[in-house]
Design an enzyme around this catalytic site. Structure first.
Site, short mmCIF file in Angstrom:
data_model
loop_
_atom_site.label_atom_id
_atom_site.label_comp_id
_atom_site.label_asym_id
_atom_site.label_seq_id
_atom_site.Cartn_x
_atom_site.Cartn_y
_atom_site.Cartn_z
N HIS A 1 -2.41 -9.05 12.58
CA HIS A 1 -2.15 -7.60 11.83
C HIS A 1 -1.54 -6.43 13.00
O HIS A 1 -2.34 -6.44 14.16
CB HIS A 1 -2.88 -7.12 11.16
CG HIS A 1 -2.57 -5.23 10.56
ND1 HIS A 1 -1.49 -5.43 9.89
CD2 HIS A 1 -3.21 -4.53 11.16
CE1 HIS A 1 -0.99 -3.89 9.80
NE2 HIS A 1 -1.95 -3.38 9.94
N CYS B 1 -3.39 -3.15 4.28
CA CYS B 1 -2.42 -4.30 4.90
C CYS B 1 -2.82 -5.44 5.00
O CYS B 1 -2.40 -6.38 5.39
CB CYS B 1 -2.53 -4.19 6.33
SG CYS B 1 -1.72 -1.97 7.07
N GLU C 1 0.66 -1.51 0.23
CA GLU C 1 0.07 0.08 0.00
C GLU C 1 0.79 1.13 -0.44
O GLU C 1 1.14 2.58 0.37
CB GLU C 1 -1.51 0.05 0.90
CG GLU C 1 -0.85 -0.01 2.43
CD GLU C 1 -1.33 0.22 3.86
OE1 GLU C 1 -2.23 1.16 3.74
OE2 GLU C 1 -1.72 -0.70 4.20
N1 CAA Z 1 2.63 4.62 30.47
C1 CAA Z 1 1.93 3.58 29.70
N2 CAA Z 1 0.65 3.76 29.02
C2 CAA Z 1 0.02 4.37 28.85
C3 CAA Z 1 1.06 6.37 28.75
C4 CAA Z 1 1.99 6.10 29.92
N3 CAA Z 1 3.13 7.05 30.33
N4 CAA Z 1 0.25 6.75 28.39
C5 CAA Z 1 -0.56 6.79 27.28
N5 CAA Z 1 -0.60 5.81 27.59
C6 CAA Z 1 -1.54 4.46 26.86
C7 CAA Z 1 -3.06 4.88 26.76
O1 CAA Z 1 -3.72 4.42 27.74
C8 CAA Z 1 -3.31 4.20 25.90
O2 CAA Z 1 -3.51 2.97 26.06
P1 CAA Z 1 -5.36 2.26 25.80
O3 CAA Z 1 -4.78 1.88 24.15
O4 CAA Z 1 -5.54 0.84 25.88
O5 CAA Z 1 -5.96 2.95 26.07
C9 CAA Z 1 -1.99 3.88 24.58
O6 CAA Z 1 -0.79 4.61 25.52
C10 CAA Z 1 -2.18 5.16 23.28
O7 CAA Z 1 -2.45 6.08 24.45
P2 CAA Z 1 -3.29 7.62 23.14
O8 CAA Z 1 -4.77 6.72 22.48
O9 CAA Z 1 -3.27 8.45 23.70
O10 CAA Z 1 -2.50 7.54 22.45
P3 CAA Z 1 -2.58 8.74 20.71
O11 CAA Z 1 -3.80 9.36 20.48
O12 CAA Z 1 -1.41 8.80 20.86
O13 CAA Z 1 -3.61 7.54 19.65
C11 CAA Z 1 -2.79 5.62 17.90
C12 CAA Z 1 -2.67 6.04 19.61
C13 CAA Z 1 -4.29 5.82 17.74
C14 CAA Z 1 -2.51 4.16 17.43
C15 CAA Z 1 -2.11 6.58 17.04
O14 CAA Z 1 -1.00 6.32 16.72
C16 CAA Z 1 -1.96 5.71 15.55
O15 CAA Z 1 -3.19 6.88 15.69
N6 CAA Z 1 -1.85 5.17 15.06
C17 CAA Z 1 -2.19 5.04 13.15
C18 CAA Z 1 -3.30 3.88 13.16
C19 CAA Z 1 -3.11 2.86 13.59
O16 CAA Z 1 -2.19 2.40 14.51
N7 CAA Z 1 -5.04 1.84 13.72
C20 CAA Z 1 -4.57 0.85 14.55
C21 CAA Z 1 -6.09 -0.09 13.52
S1 CAA Z 1 -5.75 0.06 11.98
C22 CAA Z 1 -4.86 -0.99 11.07
O17 CAA Z 1 -4.26 -1.75 11.56
C23 CAA Z 1 -4.72 -0.80 9.64
C24 CAA Z 1 -2.61 -0.02 9.79
O18 CAA Z 1 -1.97 -0.81 9.88
C25 CAA Z 1 -2.78 1.41 9.64
#
Ligand code: CAA
Length: 391
Positions: free
Chosen positions: A237, A115, A83
């Site tokens: 995945h 993916c 992709e």
């Molecule tokens: N210590 C331990 N854990 C902590 C922490 C700390 N100090 N601070 C935060 N966390 C935890 C949070 O509690 C959260 O855990 P949970 O998910 O268990 O609740 C985790 O860290 C992530 O925190 P946030 O949700 O606040 O993080 P974020 O807003 O930065 O977003 C994300 C995380 C959505 C994965 C972002 O990185 C993102 O958009 N990634 C790209 C999209 C993606 O990977 N999506 C996955 C499904 S789609 C897919 O699979 C297809 C693909 O390949 C893209």
């Protein structure tokens, strides 16, 4: 009538990039608590391509050891899943076909559905082999995951390729019927043609992924698949490794089973070892999970493995595979560790420079700086053509 002859993954080899950025360096730049990366998303570092690497050089590097071991005589099809495509018309697989010296009597095609493309390629390959078991299909899943700098997705970037030789009487993993399937029109992650970096609705993407887990499992059960407790491990995945844990917990809940942490660790723990240090490799991700599982787990012979492939947008598939007797003699564990350990560590500023670099679009001759020490490199862009070299 479908054949009952075993078909599946005969060989598997992975490649990744020249460079790696530790999450500690990213956290040092943006002030994020490192626990969010190491524990919250379950990532330690991300593979970063050199200026002269791309999906073709990674794909060729992953496939070259397979060609060296098995030759080219039986390969009549190459399916390249990605992709992060480099051309709207020409398949990246044609460049790999040339770099590897494959016979001209070969069909080569590129596949895309986020993916999920790697799994589509694997399933299509199995169909071709069932039609003519003398033939083998080279499947290559190769991707560079790139999000905007300083966006939430940045910490989940990565890059890798997995090459798989699909054949009758496979030496590694038999792939079974049936599959559980699910498609839903959802805008959770996408990349318009005019953008290098993907766009994503993070929360929506996680919800959509979990819905796909539930729905593929429901369809898998309806099609007469194995009961949950027969599976020894699950290759999900992994956009980030914590997602495999979330997904498995969701599957256990869907099946009304206990979501004990140790049970989830047992089911997915081994599969996360490579993804944790490589990052998201999109089409290759679930198969990096398989490589990590087979390379590390105690004997998996005849023990069913569940595969959950999710591609945003979205298409998903759940299916089972079984490691065949003697599979351990065919693993490439040392080479996989070498591919990961040989990466040079970047500082944040150099990573940022590489992230921001792009080719001019004027059709001129633009050589790339020689950075990679891998077997293949993208030497230049000349007259809008990508020029590759074998080292
Ligand atoms: N210590 C331990 N854990 C902590 C922490 C700390 N100090 N601070 C935060 N966390 C935890 C949070 O509690 C959260 O855990 P949970 O998910 O268990 O609740 C985790 O860290 C992530 O925190 P946030 O949700 O606040 O993080 P974020 O807003 O930065 O977003 C994300 C995380 C959505 C994965 C972002 O990185 C993102 O958009 N990634 C790209 C999209 C993606 O990977 N999506 C996955 C499904 S789609 C897919 O699979 C297809 C693909 O390949 C893209």
């Amino acid at each position: 009538m479908p054949s009952d002859r075993a078909t599946g993954i005969h060989d598997l080899s992975l490649a990744t990039t020249e460079f790696v950025l530790p999450h500690a360096a990213l956290a040092g730049h943006n002030g994020t608590e490192i626990g969010k990366y190491h524990v919250g998303i379950g990532q330690r570092s991300m593979s970063v391509p050199a200026a002269d690497e791309d999906i073709v050089t990674m794909g060729a590097a992953a496939a070259a050891p397979i060609i060296a071991r098995h030759g080219t005589d039986r390969i009549r099809t190459v399916v390249f899943a990605t992709e992060s495509s480099i051309d709207q018309a020409k398949s990246a697989g044609v460049y790999v076909h040339s770099l590897l010296g494959l016979p001209s009597a070969t069909r080569v095609v590129e596949l895309k559905q986020a993916c999920y493309g790697g799994t589509a390629a694997l399933q299509f390959a199995i169909g071709l082999v069932l039609r003519d078991p003398r033939q083998q299909v080279l499947v290559i899943a190769s991707d560079i995951s790139k999000y905007d700098l300083d966006s939430p997705g940045e910490s989940t970037q990565g890059a890798a390729a997995v090459a798989m030789l699909v054949a009758a009487d496979p030496a590694l993993v038999r792939v079974e019927e049936p599959s559980g399937l699910f498609t839903a029109d959802v805008m959770d992650f996408w990349r318009p043609n005019y953008r290098d970096a993907a766009l994503v609705d993070g929360e929506e993407s996680i919800t959509a992924y979990l819905q796909a887990v539930e729905n593929t499992w429901t369809d898998y059960a309806k099609q007469g698949g194995r009961p949950l407790d027969e599976f020894a491990a699950f290759c999900y995945h992994q956009p980030f490794t914590k997602m495999a844990y979330k997904a498995h917990r969701h599957l256990l809940n869907t099946c009304g089973q206990d979501t004990d942490g140790a049970r989830i660790q047992q089911a997915v723990g081994h599969t996360t070892a490579y993804n944790k240090v490589i990052g998201n490799s999109y089409t290759a991700s679930a198969y990096l999970g398989l490589a990590a599982l087979l390379d590390q787990a105690d004997d998996m012979t005849d023990r069913p493995i569940g595969f959950l492939s999710y591609g945003s947008g979205s298409v998903a598939e759940f299916f089972a595979g079984t490691a065949v007797p003697g599979y351990r003699e065919h693993l490439r564990t040392a080479a996989h560790h070498e591919a990961i350990d040989r990466r040079g560590t970047l500082d944040y500023a150099t990573y940022r420079e590489l992230h921001e670099a792009s080719f001019p679009t004027d059709g001129g001759h633009h050589p790339t700086p020689p950075q990679t020490t891998g077997p293949f490199r993208l030497a230049a862009l000349r007259s809008h053509k990508r020029i590759y070299e074998r080292r």
